[in-house]
Design a protein around this motif. Structure first.
Motif, PDB file in Angstrom:
ATOM      1  N   ARG A  19      75.209 -13.166  95.956  1.00 17.82           N
ATOM      2  CA  ARG A  19      73.987 -13.248  96.752  1.00 17.82           C
ATOM      3  C   ARG A  19      72.824 -12.480  96.134  1.00 17.82           C
ATOM      4  NH1 ARG A  19      75.515 -15.200 101.767  1.00 17.82           N
ATOM      5  NH2 ARG A  19      77.719 -14.884 102.284  1.00 17.82           N
ATOM      6  N   ASP A  20      73.116 -11.590  95.214  1.00 16.90           N
ATOM      7  CA  ASP A  20      72.072 -10.737  94.635  1.00 16.90           C
ATOM      8  C   ASP A  20      71.476 -11.320  93.360  1.00 16.90           C
ATOM      9  OD1 ASP A  20      72.510  -8.861  96.657  1.00 16.90           O
ATOM     10  OD2 ASP A  20      74.095  -7.872  95.522  1.00 16.90           O
ATOM     11  N   LEU A  21      71.612 -12.650  93.177  1.00 17.31           N
ATOM     12  CA  LEU A  21      71.113 -13.240  91.938  1.00 17.31           C
ATOM     13  C   LEU A  21      69.608 -13.070  91.785  1.00 17.31           C
ATOM     14  CD1 LEU A  21      71.041 -17.145  92.166  1.00 17.31           C
ATOM     15  CD2 LEU A  21      71.079 -15.662  94.150  1.00 17.31           C
ATOM     16  N   TRP A  22      68.884 -13.023  92.908  1.00 15.92           N
ATOM     17  CA  TRP A  22      67.435 -12.838  92.812  1.00 15.92           C
ATOM     18  C   TRP A  22      67.086 -11.430  92.332  1.00 15.92           C
ATOM     19  CZ3 TRP A  22      64.942  -9.278  96.060  1.00 15.92           C
ATOM     20  CH2 TRP A  22      65.736  -8.742  97.078  1.00 15.92           C
ATOM     21  N   ILE A  23      67.931 -10.442  92.635  1.00 11.53           N
ATOM     22  CA  ILE A  23      67.718  -9.081  92.142  1.00 11.53           C
ATOM     23  C   ILE A  23      67.968  -9.030  90.633  1.00 11.53           C
ATOM     24  CG2 ILE A  23      68.428  -6.664  92.347  1.00 11.53           C
ATOM     25  CD1 ILE A  23      69.209  -7.219  95.213  1.00 11.53           C
ATOM     26  N   SER A  24      68.912  -9.836  90.165  1.00 13.90           N
ATOM     27  CA  SER A  24      69.187  -9.892  88.722  1.00 13.90           C
ATOM     28  C   SER A  24      67.954 -10.295  87.935  1.00 13.90           C
ATOM     29  CB  SER A  24      70.332 -10.877  88.444  1.00 13.90           C
ATOM     30  OG  SER A  24      71.539 -10.447  89.020  1.00 13.90           O
ATOM     31  N   VAL A  25      67.129 -11.161  88.527  1.00 14.58           N
ATOM     32  CA  VAL A  25      65.899 -11.595  87.855  1.00 14.58           C
ATOM     33  C   VAL A  25      64.970 -10.403  87.629  1.00 14.58           C
ATOM     34  CG1 VAL A  25      63.882 -13.091  87.990  1.00 14.58           C
ATOM     35  CG2 VAL A  25      66.098 -13.908  88.818  1.00 14.58           C
ATOM     36  N   VAL A  27      55.239 -13.297  81.672  1.00 13.08           N
ATOM     37  CA  VAL A  27      56.537 -12.735  82.049  1.00 13.08           C
ATOM     38  C   VAL A  27      56.651 -12.631  83.569  1.00 13.08           C
ATOM     39  CG1 VAL A  27      58.086 -10.747  81.854  1.00 13.08           C
ATOM     40  CG2 VAL A  27      56.716 -11.446  79.886  1.00 13.08           C
ATOM     41  N   ILE A  28      55.600 -12.120  84.197  1.00 12.14           N
ATOM     42  CA  ILE A  28      55.611 -11.967  85.659  1.00 12.14           C
ATOM     43  C   ILE A  28      55.722 -13.334  86.336  1.00 12.14           C
ATOM     44  CG2 ILE A  28      54.227 -11.248  87.644  1.00 12.14           C
ATOM     45  CD1 ILE A  28      53.069  -9.027  85.849  1.00 12.14           C
ATOM     46  N   SER A  29      55.048 -14.338  85.791  1.00 10.27           N
ATOM     47  CA  SER A  29      55.089 -15.678  86.377  1.00 10.27           C
ATOM     48  C   SER A  29      56.492 -16.261  86.323  1.00 10.27           C
ATOM     49  CB  SER A  29      54.110 -16.601  85.650  1.00 10.27           C
ATOM     50  OG  SER A  29      52.783 -16.144  85.791  1.00 10.27           O
ATOM     51  N   VAL A  30      57.171 -16.099  85.191  1.00 12.84           N
ATOM     52  CA  VAL A  30      58.553 -16.582  85.082  1.00 12.84           C
ATOM     53  C   VAL A  30      59.458 -15.825  86.047  1.00 12.84           C
ATOM     54  CG1 VAL A  30      60.566 -16.755  83.567  1.00 12.84           C
ATOM     55  CG2 VAL A  30      58.302 -17.397  82.722  1.00 12.84           C
ATOM     56  N   MET A  31      59.253 -14.524  86.161  1.00  9.95           N
ATOM     57  CA  MET A  31      60.051 -13.726  87.087  1.00  9.95           C
ATOM     58  C   MET A  31      59.898 -14.247  88.513  1.00  9.95           C
ATOM     59  SD  MET A  31      59.713  -9.660  87.980  1.00  9.95           S
ATOM     60  CE  MET A  31      58.132  -9.931  88.833  1.00  9.95           C
ATOM     61  N   LEU A  32      58.661 -14.498  88.946  1.00  7.08           N
ATOM     62  CA  LEU A  32      58.418 -14.998  90.300  1.00  7.08           C
ATOM     63  C   LEU A  32      58.989 -16.404  90.479  1.00  7.08           C
ATOM     64  CD1 LEU A  32      54.742 -13.758  90.848  1.00  7.08           C
ATOM     65  CD2 LEU A  32      56.859 -12.763  91.755  1.00  7.08           C
ATOM     66  N   LEU A  33      58.877 -17.237  89.451  1.00  2.50           N
ATOM     67  CA  LEU A  33      59.417 -18.594  89.523  1.00  2.50           C
ATOM     68  C   LEU A  33      60.927 -18.579  89.731  1.00  2.50           C
ATOM     69  CD1 LEU A  33      59.162 -21.702  89.154  1.00  2.50           C
ATOM     70  CD2 LEU A  33      59.519 -21.304  86.700  1.00  2.50           C
ATOM     71  N   LEU A  34      61.643 -17.777  88.945  1.00  2.00           N
ATOM     72  CA  LEU A  34      63.100 -17.739  89.045  1.00  2.00           C
ATOM     73  C   LEU A  34      63.554 -17.102  90.357  1.00  2.00           C
ATOM     74  CD1 LEU A  34      64.256 -16.927  85.394  1.00  2.00           C
ATOM     75  CD2 LEU A  34      63.909 -19.134  86.511  1.00  2.00           C
ATOM     76  N   ILE A  35      62.830 -16.096  90.830  1.00  2.00           N
ATOM     77  CA  ILE A  35      63.164 -15.523  92.142  1.00  2.00           C
ATOM     78  C   ILE A  35      62.988 -16.584  93.228  1.00  2.00           C
ATOM     79  CG2 ILE A  35      62.406 -13.874  93.897  1.00  2.00           C
ATOM     80  CD1 ILE A  35      61.792 -11.903  91.667  1.00  2.00           C
ATOM     81  N   TYR A  36      61.894 -17.314  93.169  1.00  2.71           N
ATOM     82  CA  TYR A  36      61.602 -18.387  94.124  1.00  2.71           C
ATOM     83  C   TYR A  36      62.727 -19.429  94.129  1.00  2.71           C
ATOM     84  CZ  TYR A  36      58.941 -22.468  95.909  1.00  2.71           C
ATOM     85  OH  TYR A  36      58.509 -23.570  96.599  1.00  2.71           O
ATOM     86  N   ILE A  37      63.138 -19.862  92.956  1.00  7.76           N
ATOM     87  CA  ILE A  37      64.177 -20.886  92.845  1.00  7.76           C
ATOM     88  C   ILE A  37      65.529 -20.346  93.301  1.00  7.76           C
ATOM     89  CG2 ILE A  37      65.520 -22.187  91.150  1.00  7.76           C
ATOM     90  CD1 ILE A  37      62.857 -22.632  89.656  1.00  7.76           C
TER      91      ILE A  37
END
Length: 368
Positions: free
Chosen positions: A38-44, A221-231
């Motif tokens: 469940r913590d995959l978004w934290i991994s990002v 970098v920040i944009s990719v981070m937000l994109l992957l967290i969103y997904i």
């Protein structure tokens, strides 16, 4: 300089955003979730540190050796023979990267949309178009990115947002149920994509506005981070922990979109707007391979070698892994060490040696 084209820092940031985010959006959720749950978004969040470090190293090395990329300044840092070996390592890594990208793309398209179409046709058609684009130069790739990606990205993000009717936000909890370790292990997998930000080393020499390179690169970098967290959050909200059994959880989530039994079956639309991103990534990484090979061999022009290297890449993509399941296994077990090691640790070593050598030269000049 064998490349005469010029791009802006904004174009560079958009190209590298697409290069990192496209494949990360497709398969990173499953690959990361195996470790993070469940913590995959934290991994990002943890993995984004790879991106910030890779960008910082690429920019710092370029300022020490302006107008050069890692293929060119490696011999100046390490000496001729070790530097050439280092350059070969990078050329092979990027050749491997574009082959893996092609294979992931073709496996996805074949499994979901074109089950009767041979992989050779899917791979060959994409690689042929990319080879033609690379012959046109970096400016053309940058302008195609500007035209295709912004509208496709807006539609893409809006489409997957329509899954909101299937969300269960309670799937997010408990956060850090097993401590911080699972999210850190997952970050090693997500770091595969963030380490690719070092690719800007091949674009920095062509910038027309170098004063903005740091800010635009960090924004990417920040944009990719937000994109992957969103997904990742969408996959978690829709499926809960069951997303772990799916190869393409985000794509599966779009199949849940249904409004008034009319606005549904949007999976084809998702593929249509995702393909331009894959095309740009294949073009950019193939461009790096072609340009870097020409520089490594001290050739006068890179364009004649785009098509021959495209054939080599297509063949390698068919050979590199036997199946999509094996691709996911290798991503978690091997690439999580190989790509961050190549695109973060080796540049860090080069930077330390370069700083040490330059400091010695400055001391020598002061003594004289």
């Amino acid at each position: 300089m064998i490349e005469k084209g010029r791009i802006t820092s904004g174009q560079m940031a958009l190209m590298i955003f697409v290069t990192v985010g496209t494949t990360g959006a497709l398969i990173s959720s499953n690959a990361t979730g195996v470790y993070a749950g469940r913590d995959l978004w934290i991994s990002v969040l943890w993995a984004s540190l790879y991106g910030f470090v890779a960008v910082g190293l690429a920019i710092r090395l370029h300022r020490i050796y302006p107008g050069e990329n890692i293929i060119q300044y490696s011999p100046r840092i390490l000496g001729f023979l070790p530097g050439k070996v280092m350059g070969f390592i990078y050329l092979f890594s990027y050749l491997f990267l574009v082959a893996i990208t092609l294979r992931a793309y073709s496996e996805f398209v074949k499994a979901i949309f074109l089950p009767q179409t041979p992989l050779e046709v899917i791979i060959g058609s994409m690689m042929l178009v990319a080879a033609v684009a690379v012959k046109s130069g970096v400016e053309v790739i940058a302008r195609v990115t500007q035209v295709l990606i912004p509208p496709a990205l807006i539609v893409y993000l809006a489409t997957i947002l329509l899954t909101i009717q299937s969300w269960d936000v309670q799937q997010l909890f408990p956060i850090l149920e097993n401590g911080i370790a699972p999210s850190l292990k997952g970050s090693m997998v997500t770091g595969i994509w963030f380490s690719e930000f070092f690719t800007i080393t091949f674009l920095l020499p062509f910038l027309a506005d170098r004063s903005k390179e740091v800010r635009r690169s960090m924004m990417s970098v920040i944009s990719v981070m937000l994109l992957l967290i969103y997904i990742n959050l969408i996959c978690l909200f829709v499926f809960g922990i069951e997303y772990l059994v799916m190869l393409y959880p985000l794509f599966e989530a779009t199949r849940y979109i249904s409004y008034a039994q009319f606005f549904e079956h949007l999976d084809a639309i998702v593929l249509m707007i995702w393909m331009p991103g894959i095309f740009i990534k294949v073009c950019l990484v193939h461009y790096v391979v072609v340009l870097g090979t020409s520089q490594w061999l001290n050739l006068r022009d890179y364009r004649p070698y785009s098509l021959p290297l495209a054939f080599l890449t297509a063949g390698l993509s068919l050979w590199v892994v036997p199946s999509s399941q094996e691709l996911f296994r290798v991503t978690s077990a091997v690439f999580s060490l190989y790509f961050p090691g190549t695109y973060v640790l080796l540049p860090l070593l080069l930077w330390l040696i370069a700083e040490w050598r330059n400091r010695g030269l400055r001391k020598g000049e002061m003594a004289q």
